[in-house]
Design a protein around this motif. Structure first.
Motif, PDB file in Angstrom:
ATOM      1  N   TYR B  82      28.229  49.936  45.576  1.00  0.00           N
ATOM      2  CA  TYR B  82      28.468  49.411  44.135  1.00  0.00           C
ATOM      3  C   TYR B  82      27.965  48.044  43.767  1.00  0.00           C
ATOM      4  O   TYR B  82      27.386  47.467  44.475  1.00  0.00           O
ATOM      5  N   ILE B 342      37.988  47.930  38.946  1.00  0.00           N
ATOM      6  CA  ILE B 342      37.675  46.614  39.072  1.00  0.00           C
ATOM      7  C   ILE B 342      36.913  46.055  37.745  1.00  0.00           C
ATOM      8  O   ILE B 342      35.741  46.834  37.831  1.00  0.00           O
ATOM      9  N   LEU B 413      38.914  34.830  43.805  1.00  0.00           N
ATOM     10  CA  LEU B 413      39.104  34.691  45.530  1.00  0.00           C
ATOM     11  C   LEU B 413      38.867  36.029  46.396  1.00  0.00           C
ATOM     12  O   LEU B 413      38.823  36.010  47.838  1.00  0.00           O
ATOM     13  N   ASP B 414      38.813  37.046  45.788  1.00  0.00           N
ATOM     14  CA  ASP B 414      38.342  38.198  46.519  1.00  0.00           C
ATOM     15  C   ASP B 414      36.854  38.402  46.983  1.00  0.00           C
ATOM     16  O   ASP B 414      36.730  39.099  48.042  1.00  0.00           O
ATOM     17  N   TYR B 415      36.203  37.676  46.526  1.00  0.00           N
ATOM     18  CA  TYR B 415      34.634  37.392  46.724  1.00  0.00           C
ATOM     19  C   TYR B 415      34.342  36.113  46.807  1.00  0.00           C
ATOM     20  O   TYR B 415      33.281  35.837  47.456  1.00  0.00           O
ATOM     21  N   ARG B 422      43.210  34.684  43.404  1.00  0.00           N
ATOM     22  CA  ARG B 422      42.290  36.013  42.934  1.00  0.00           C
ATOM     23  C   ARG B 422      42.593  36.327  41.344  1.00  0.00           C
ATOM     24  O   ARG B 422      43.580  35.940  40.869  1.00  0.00           O
ATOM     25  N   ILE B 424      40.929  39.614  40.008  1.00  0.00           N
ATOM     26  CA  ILE B 424      40.931  41.072  39.845  1.00  0.00           C
ATOM     27  C   ILE B 424      42.314  41.673  39.952  1.00  0.00           C
ATOM     28  O   ILE B 424      42.918  42.435  39.229  1.00  0.00           O
TER      29      ILE B 424
END
Lengths: 94, 542
Positions: B82, B342, B413-415, B422, B424
């Motif tokens: 993705y 997402i 903060l997920d990536y 975070r 998302i």
């Protein structure tokens, strides 16, 4: 309590010092005292095989295993919380 | 759309070869990270929270089907299936291996794409109205000018080390779908006495210091476009602050000088530049414009859309489909905000399907929007059903454009290493909470950022959410009243922050109050502007 972590230069993978080498699994990380951690960090930084080496603050988590104190490092060790299918299985970021 | 000439291709190929050598030297240990980092960043390669992240430029958000298929290939071959479309109309891949990056870039170069100038203190990817060349309300097509800027700004030696990054957007319509007033330069194409020109806004931005760009030139004749851009950049390059990263964007310079004084400095510099003859010749402008000529639209098409008794299709048409400048055609918005998804993410299979639909039904092109959706700009009214059916097969037939579930969110903060919280999951929870009444709420633009850098455009949200770090815990501020459209405004912080669940409750209370207080025809934003903060604050905090 500290944990030693970095990213593999070649792949970018997040890794943790497990006492004998580097593991992708946060639950394999072993706690270090600051002085020992700093010595290891300097030693490995010189090899250039790892990037962004850092000693991060840790605490005893559920089950007594060490885990990073800060949420950023916990998510870094787990993977994106919104894509558990891509995260390391059998771990809990919280 | 624009196609590379031999010079464009040679430049990009040379850059791939150069980076291949740099990566080899890094992996052999010849280059240490301190010396390699600026080289990889110049090729859009960041080291993020979990891995390397590659940001690929999509000039003014325009893709051919062939290019979108390549983006799907990159997701499949080099990433984890993705990609993430961003608020700068780019795409980011989150799981890239350094050792594979040269091959990846070579694949991109084979379809006239690259990751150059997607990082660093240079002129970044140019963004533009996603309805360019198709909108019924368009004065003129901004894409030829965006392409001219792309060529002018690519590797421009004078502007490779600006005080800070520099973002430019263009629109050719009065309706601003490109958030031009939140850019370092925003260009609005207009006409005066039949002659083309620009309204020029300079010094907008979000981040730590949100500013709506002031107008510094009411009408700039189009034939002075590049020289004026160069004058603006020169004034910034000379006087912009380099002593403090938080004061280095052009918006700070414009504020410190004052817009009028800044405009005078630009005019003076422009006066020195004009005799040098650096503006594009008419023939060159015409050559570039030729790449953006209308596709062969059919005349005399049936202009009606039959829903055929299918309420879901009818709802999708009513929400996702916009008027086109040519009778019988429509603009189709593809939501990348499906239930449980997402924001901005698309799988390789979804990208392949959209590329196929674009090839069959929209003259082989796709646009990326700053709201993290995609657009098929030229679809025959009679083909809408087929497009809808195709999108449904890959879960992308949501009908939520500009509604509460069409949430913009940065990776958070997920990536992202810069994030404090975070984004998302907040976007997902907000969407889940508001979905049952999104139609009743009407237009409601919710934007979520995981840090003050504002990649989620929270300052421009009717409802904005900003994640902060409060003593190691995620905390979320609620902002209301922003707009990135032609009625641009900056959202205001309403009060103390909330926990992850608390922010969802707070947004719900704000929207409930809006429903009770709105006048007929008022959007959330209109009610906020009419009533001010006090009653919303009372509703949210009690």
């Amino acid at each position: 309590m500290k944990l030693l972590t970095g990213n593999v230069t070649r792949t970018g993978d997040v890794v943790w010092w497990d006492g004998a080498g580097w593991s992708r699994r946060l639950d394999a990380a072993v706690p270090l005292e600051r002085e020992a951690g700093e010595r290891l960090l300097a030693e490995w930084a010189a090899t250039e095989t790892l990037n962004d080496l850092a000693l991060v603050d840790a605490e005893a988590g559920p089950g007594g295993r060490p885990r990073p104190l800060h949420i950023r490092e916990r998510i870094r060790g787990f993977g994106p919380t919104v894509r558990p299918d891509l995260a390391l299985q059998g771990q809990d970021w919280r | 759309m624009y196609r590379y000439d031999s010079i464009d291709q040679a430049i990009v190929d040379a850059r791939v070869a150069e980076f291949r050598d740099q990566v080899a030297r890094r992996l052999s240990g010849e280059l240490d990270e301190e010396h390699f980092r600026p080289l990889r960043l110049k090729n859009g390669l960041y080291l993020q929270l979990h891995a390397y992240m590659l940001r690929v430029a999509i000039p003014y958000g325009l893709l051919s089907s062939r290019q979108l298929r390549m983006l799907a290939h990159v997701a499949r071959r080099y990433d984890r299936g993705y990609g993430h479309f961003t608020t700068r109309q780019n795409i980011q891949y989150n799981w890239i291996r350094l050792e594979e990056t040269p091959d990846l870039l070579a694949d991109l170069a084979s379809v006239e794409m690259h990751a150059i100038q997607t990082s660093g203190n240079c002129i970044r990817n140019i963004s533009a109205d996603q309805y360019a060349g198709a909108a019924a309300d368009e004065v003129a097509d901004p894409r030829p000018w965006a392409e001219l800027l792309r060529q002018w700004s690519s590797f421009h030696p004078e502007f490779s080390y600006l005080p800070r990054k520099f973002k430019i957007a263009l629109t050719g319509s009065e309706a601003d779908r490109a958030a031009i007033r939140f850019h370092d330069i925003g260009w609005q194409l207009v006409t005066r006495d039949g002659a083309p020109g620009f309204r020029v806004f300079v010094g907008g931005g979000m981040g730590r210091t949100p500013v709506v760009a002031p107008l510094i030139r009411e009408f700039l004749p189009a034939d002075r476009f590049l020289s004026y851009a160069e004058a603006i950049l020169r004034v910034y390059n000379r006087f912009g602050r380099r002593d403090n990263i938080y004061k280095a964007r052009i918006k700070i310079l414009v504020q410190e000088m004052g817009a009028e004084a800044f405009a005078r400095a630009v005019e003076e510099e422009h006066g020195r530049l004009l005799p040098l003859g650096i503006d594009a010749q008419e023939a060159e402008v015409a050559r570039i414009a030729g790449f953006f000529a209308d596709p062969p639209f059919e005349g005399g098409l049936d202009d009606t859309v039959e829903a055929g008794g299918d309420p879901a299709f009818a709802r999708w048409v009513a929400r996702q489909v916009q008027p086109h400048k040519v009778a019988g055609y429509r603009i189709v918005n593809i939501s990348l905000k499906p239930e449980g998804g997402i924001p901005g993410d698309a799988s390789d299979a979804q990208m392949e399907t959209i590329a196929d639909l674009a090839e069959r039904f929209s003259f082989d092109e796709v646009r990326v929007t700053h709201a993290q959706n995609l657009v098929l700009a030229h679809v025959r009214a009679g083909d809408l059903r087929a497009v809808y059916d195709g999108l449904e097969t890959v879960g992308l037939a949501a009908a939520n454009l500009d509604l509460a579930t069409d949430v913009i969110a940065c990776p958070g903060l997920d990536y992202c290493t810069l994030a404090n919280a975070r984004s998302i999951p907040i976007a997902q929870k907000l969407a889940d909470r508001l979905r049952p009444r999104e139609e009743v709420l009407g237009e409601l633009k919710i934007k979520v950022s995981g840090c003050i850098n504002a990649c989620g455009h929270h300052h421009a949200g009717h409802i904005g959410v900003l994640g902060v770090d409060r003593k190691g815990t995620e905390n979320y501020q609620l902002l209301l009243g922003g707009s990135g459209a032609e009625d641009a405004s900056i959202a205001q912080i309403l009060g103390p922050g909330f926990t992850e669940d608390g922010i969802v409750d707070a947004v719900e209370r704000a929207t409930t109050f809006y429903l009770s207080a709105r006048a007929p025809g008022e959007r959330f934003l209109d009610t906020w502007r009419r009533l001010g903060a006090a009653p919303f604050k009372e509703a949210v905090y009690g």
